[in-house]
Design a protein around this motif. Sequence first.
Motif, PDB file in Angstrom:
ATOM      1  N   ARG A 116       3.078   5.892  24.695  1.00 15.61           N
ATOM      2  CA  ARG A 116       3.436   5.508  23.361  1.00 15.61           C
ATOM      3  C   ARG A 116       2.883   3.954  23.378  1.00 15.61           C
ATOM      4  NH1 ARG A 116       9.096   8.729  22.507  1.00 15.61           N
ATOM      5  NH2 ARG A 116       8.801  10.628  24.158  1.00 15.61           N
ATOM      6  N   GLY A 117       2.128   3.510  23.549  1.00 14.96           N
ATOM      7  CA  GLY A 117       1.393   2.231  22.979  1.00 14.96           C
ATOM      8  C   GLY A 117       1.300   1.859  21.183  1.00 14.96           C
ATOM      9  N   PRO A 118       0.280   0.979  21.027  1.00 14.22           N
ATOM     10  CA  PRO A 118       0.096   0.603  19.343  1.00 14.22           C
ATOM     11  C   PRO A 118      -0.523   1.936  18.899  1.00 14.22           C
ATOM     12  CG  PRO A 118      -0.345  -1.526  21.186  1.00 14.22           C
ATOM     13  CD  PRO A 118       0.254  -0.328  21.845  1.00 14.22           C
ATOM     14  N   LEU A 119      -1.294   2.416  19.964  1.00 12.92           N
ATOM     15  CA  LEU A 119      -2.735   3.423  19.253  1.00 12.92           C
ATOM     16  C   LEU A 119      -1.740   4.682  18.727  1.00 12.92           C
ATOM     17  CD1 LEU A 119      -5.247   4.257  18.245  1.00 12.92           C
ATOM     18  CD2 LEU A 119      -5.921   4.942  20.995  1.00 12.92           C
ATOM     19  N   TYR A 120      -0.766   5.157  19.673  1.00 12.06           N
ATOM     20  CA  TYR A 120       0.002   6.110  19.993  1.00 12.06           C
ATOM     21  C   TYR A 120       1.026   5.915  18.537  1.00 12.06           C
ATOM     22  CZ  TYR A 120       4.327   9.650  20.215  1.00 12.06           C
ATOM     23  OH  TYR A 120       4.898  10.547  20.287  1.00 12.06           O
ATOM     24  N   ALA A 121       1.455   4.548  18.034  1.00  4.60           N
ATOM     25  CA  ALA A 121       2.102   4.435  16.387  1.00  4.60           C
ATOM     26  C   ALA A 121       1.278   4.505  15.882  1.00  4.60           C
ATOM     27  CB  ALA A 121       3.166   2.871  17.064  1.00  4.60           C
ATOM     28  N   VAL A 122       0.005   4.248  15.195  1.00  2.00           N
ATOM     29  CA  VAL A 122      -1.345   3.436  14.643  1.00  2.00           C
ATOM     30  C   VAL A 122      -1.376   5.352  14.230  1.00  2.00           C
ATOM     31  CG1 VAL A 122      -2.947   2.639  13.596  1.00  2.00           C
ATOM     32  CG2 VAL A 122      -1.353   1.439  14.172  1.00  2.00           C
ATOM     33  N   ARG A 123      -1.448   5.932  14.692  1.00  2.00           N
ATOM     34  CA  ARG A 123      -2.152   7.150  14.861  1.00  2.00           C
ATOM     35  C   ARG A 123      -0.945   7.611  13.575  1.00  2.00           C
ATOM     36  NH1 ARG A 123      -4.757   8.416  20.286  1.00  2.00           N
ATOM     37  NH2 ARG A 123      -7.170   8.198  20.375  1.00  2.00           N
ATOM     38  N   ALA A 124       0.245   8.170  14.312  1.00  2.00           N
ATOM     39  CA  ALA A 124       1.662   8.942  13.304  1.00  2.00           C
ATOM     40  C   ALA A 124       1.526   8.271  12.194  1.00  2.00           C
ATOM     41  CB  ALA A 124       3.097   8.365  14.046  1.00  2.00           C
ATOM     42  N   VAL A 125       1.663   7.162  12.448  1.00  2.00           N
ATOM     43  CA  VAL A 125       1.501   6.424  10.812  1.00  2.00           C
ATOM     44  C   VAL A 125       0.348   6.769   9.735  1.00  2.00           C
ATOM     45  CG1 VAL A 125       0.518   3.919   9.385  1.00  2.00           C
ATOM     46  CG2 VAL A 125       2.871   4.104  11.472  1.00  2.00           C
ATOM     47  N   LYS A 126      -1.208   7.000  10.814  1.00  2.00           N
ATOM     48  CA  LYS A 126      -2.225   7.762   9.705  1.00  2.00           C
ATOM     49  C   LYS A 126      -1.987   9.394   9.297  1.00  2.00           C
ATOM     50  CE  LYS A 126      -6.274   7.598  11.556  1.00  2.00           C
ATOM     51  NZ  LYS A 126      -7.536   7.340  11.837  1.00  2.00           N
ATOM     52  N   ARG A 127      -1.224   9.722   9.973  1.00  3.19           N
ATOM     53  CA  ARG A 127      -0.673  11.621   9.338  1.00  3.19           C
ATOM     54  C   ARG A 127      -0.248  11.037   8.732  1.00  3.19           C
ATOM     55  NH1 ARG A 127      -0.560  11.931  15.349  1.00  3.19           N
ATOM     56  NH2 ARG A 127       1.863  11.424  15.097  1.00  3.19           N
ATOM     57  N   TRP A 128       1.026  10.218   8.719  1.00  5.23           N
ATOM     58  CA  TRP A 128       2.326  10.367   7.084  1.00  5.23           C
ATOM     59  C   TRP A 128       1.167   9.513   6.361  1.00  5.23           C
ATOM     60  CZ3 TRP A 128       6.172   6.699  10.677  1.00  5.23           C
ATOM     61  CH2 TRP A 128       5.773   7.760  12.450  1.00  5.23           C
ATOM     62  N   ARG A 129       0.360   8.878   6.233  1.00  6.33           N
ATOM     63  CA  ARG A 129      -0.298   8.785   5.228  1.00  6.33           C
ATOM     64  C   ARG A 129      -1.002   9.289   4.418  1.00  6.33           C
ATOM     65  NH1 ARG A 129      -5.846   5.577   6.943  1.00  6.33           N
ATOM     66  NH2 ARG A 129      -6.531   7.083   6.754  1.00  6.33           N
ATOM     67  N   ASP A 130      -1.710  10.186   5.080  1.00  5.17           N
ATOM     68  CA  ASP A 130      -2.174  10.814   4.857  1.00  5.17           C
ATOM     69  C   ASP A 130      -1.897  12.959   4.675  1.00  5.17           C
ATOM     70  OD1 ASP A 130      -4.587   9.800   5.635  1.00  5.17           O
ATOM     71  OD2 ASP A 130      -5.149  10.911   7.231  1.00  5.17           O
ATOM     72  N   GLY A 131      -0.544  12.231   4.681  1.00  2.99           N
ATOM     73  CA  GLY A 131       0.736  13.447   4.253  1.00  2.99           C
ATOM     74  C   GLY A 131       1.215  13.487   2.476  1.00  2.99           C
ATOM     75  N   TYR A 132       0.992  12.267   2.295  1.00  6.07           N
ATOM     76  CA  TYR A 132       1.686  11.911   0.670  1.00  6.07           C
ATOM     77  C   TYR A 132       0.633  12.220  -0.245  1.00  6.07           C
ATOM     78  CZ  TYR A 132       5.327   9.498   2.095  1.00  6.07           C
ATOM     79  OH  TYR A 132       6.363   9.443   3.292  1.00  6.07           O
TER      80      TYR A 132
END
Length: 367
Positions: A116-132
């Motif tokens: 659960r490093g930076p890449l894990y966090a950024v991938r979550a942010v990308k998914r949430w961004r795309d969900g909007y």
Amino acid sequence: MKSFNGLYQRMMQPDEIIASIEEAAEHKTSRREVAGVLRKKEARAAAIAEKIDSGRWMPPAHERSPLQEGSHRKVRKIAKPTFDDEQIVHHMLMRQLRPIMEPRFYEYTCGSIPGRGPLYAVRAVKRWRDGYKGRRFYVAELDIAKFYDNVDTEVLKGMLHRFIRDKRFLDVLERVIDSAAPGLPLGYYTSPWLGNYYLTVLDRHVLHELHPDHYLRYMDNMFIFCANKRRLHAMVREIERFLRDELHLRLNRSRQVFRFEGVSRRTGKVSGRAINALGYVVHRDRVTLRKSILKRARAKANRMHRLHRCRRCDAAAMISYLGWLSHTDTYHYYLKHIKPKVSIQYCKRRLSALAKRERSRKNDKLA
């Protein structure tokens, strides 16, 4: 809440102590002190067990040395525990605590947790961004002021007592915590885990009481997503109150609430801001690296090319930079500014050769 007992007995098993010595020694085997302990690890394990069991083990108080890090040269105060036997005891404790703590962490609690490093966090942010799906939304970026220095260790110990019933185990753990009070020291293996656990009550409060669209915490940095700006501001005020009243912490003044980058349907112009965090910049249609990281990668490549030299640290840094670049939309930067100057394949071969040499030297010492 499920409680746990028998941790002390498991921790004091000879095999567990030897495993803790080997875990603590990882990436440090070239140090003389570490090599000496590894040569006599069975004897050291027995000595450490006897010292703890008799109640004589007491970690010394450490002066915290200032260390500058990051592109902004932020000064942090770091404690330097001895390998033998402080770091070993830290690993002994965490080998028992890690399996208990990890299931208690929220899915998007990140930082110092395996996987659960930076890449894990950024991938979550990308998914949430795309969900909007292009709809307008807002982001709050929050940071706790001097988090590690301001952790209330009495509150932390109370939280640990709720699920750990083993008094002898708690006694050793509390000696480690008290040795560095006030707060938790950077440099202790235990500190990131205990710090993350300290904030689990905040995570539950945000998720079950405030109900944001999305919430991610990377150690003491929080990212909260909501389609309603007024609601988001109210959440920030409640988080500030909760931190102050329940955990005796406060938010940094650098908190920000902003509209995420988007295209106006009426004018076609881009407005709002990208999320700039954890070394990445998440835009509406791409992910890039921070300019400061790109500049450092380019400067490192130019220096290596100019000096015709590839030290271990240089090779490791270039491979790390390439890893960052490969997960973003800035790979063209590598092709243009780094590949003509530095061969990544050569860096990998160089590191492999050095690792083989170090293993050979280690085997010779142990023989």
